[in-house]
Design an enzyme around this catalytic site. Structure first.
Site, PDB file in Angstrom:
ATOM      1  N   GLY A   1      30.307  42.303  34.307  1.00 52.90           N
ATOM      2  CA  GLY A   1      29.900  41.393  35.366  1.00 52.90           C
ATOM      3  C   GLY A   1      31.004  41.129  36.367  1.00 52.90           C
ATOM      4  O   GLY A   1      32.088  41.715  36.314  1.00 52.90           O
TER       5      GLY A   1
ATOM      6  N   LEU B   1      34.218  45.071  39.018  1.00 56.96           N
ATOM      7  CA  LEU B   1      33.392  44.867  37.831  1.00 56.96           C
ATOM      8  C   LEU B   1      34.302  44.702  36.627  1.00 56.96           C
ATOM      9  O   LEU B   1      35.130  45.567  36.335  1.00 56.96           O
ATOM     10  CB  LEU B   1      32.470  46.076  37.616  1.00 56.96           C
ATOM     11  N   HIS B   2      34.153  43.566  35.936  1.00 52.43           N
ATOM     12  CA  HIS B   2      34.868  43.347  34.683  1.00 52.43           C
ATOM     13  C   HIS B   2      34.075  44.014  33.563  1.00 52.43           C
ATOM     14  O   HIS B   2      32.871  43.761  33.410  1.00 52.43           O
ATOM     15  CB  HIS B   2      35.002  41.851  34.379  1.00 52.43           C
ATOM     16  N   CYS B   3      34.749  44.860  32.801  1.00 53.67           N
ATOM     17  CA  CYS B   3      34.149  45.569  31.673  1.00 53.67           C
ATOM     18  C   CYS B   3      34.913  45.126  30.438  1.00 53.67           C
ATOM     19  O   CYS B   3      36.095  45.447  30.280  1.00 53.67           O
ATOM     20  CB  CYS B   3      34.275  47.079  31.870  1.00 53.67           C
TER      21      CYS B   3
END
Length: 159
Positions: free
Chosen positions: A97, A111-113
């Site tokens: 997100g 985007l943070h993964c």
């Protein structure tokens, strides 16, 4: 589109420098014609990667309901999933997100993964949705928001 840089690099944007410079000290985990991915410098989880577009897009607020933006965010998610499944296959929970303004730290879409668990566990607070106040938006919710509308057959001049 407002807020986008076509062609050049915004010299003051650290993520533009990473995405468009071969001399960066940042280790790239993935690079293609649209995005790059690298480890977060201040990880909040067992594995924490960022996937960013090479094109400067400031925040999720600059994304439109368009095939181009939907395709870009979908591609960012595919890259993030691929990296986490490769590097953290033992993780049972993943999160993907974006922070929404004013809670984003860098004005370049990223985007943070995350392959959980959070480290330390209190970091989960940074990745909470704050409803109408913003906070963190799961990638699936963002994709629903920017998914192109398909015209209803009654609106089509198909004949």
């Amino acid at each position: 589109m407002i807020g986008r840089m076509t062609g050049g690099v915004l010299s003051e944007c650290i993520f533009c420098q990473i995405a468009n410079s071969s001399s960066s000290s940042t280790t790239l985990l993935h690079s293609d014609d649209k995005v790059v991915a690298f480890p977060d410098i201040n990880p909040s989880a067992f594995r924490h990667y960022l996937v960013i577009p090479k094109q400067h897009i400031p925040t999720v607020k600059n994304l439109q309901r368009s095939p181009e933006d939907f395709s870009l965010v979908s591609h960012m998610l595919d890259v993030g999933k691929s990296l986490l499944h490769r590097d953290a296959p033992q993780s049972k929970h993943y999160r993907f997100g974006f922070h929404q303004p004013p809670f984003n730290s860098v004005d370049h879409l990223h985007l943070h993964c995350l392959a959980l668990p959070y480290t330390p566990s209190s970091r989960f607070i940074k990745y909470a949705s704050l409803g109408p106040l913003g906070g963190f938006i799961e990638v699936e919710k963002l994709l629903e928001r920017i998914k192109p509308r398909i015209p209803h057959p009654s609106q089509c001049n198909c004949l």
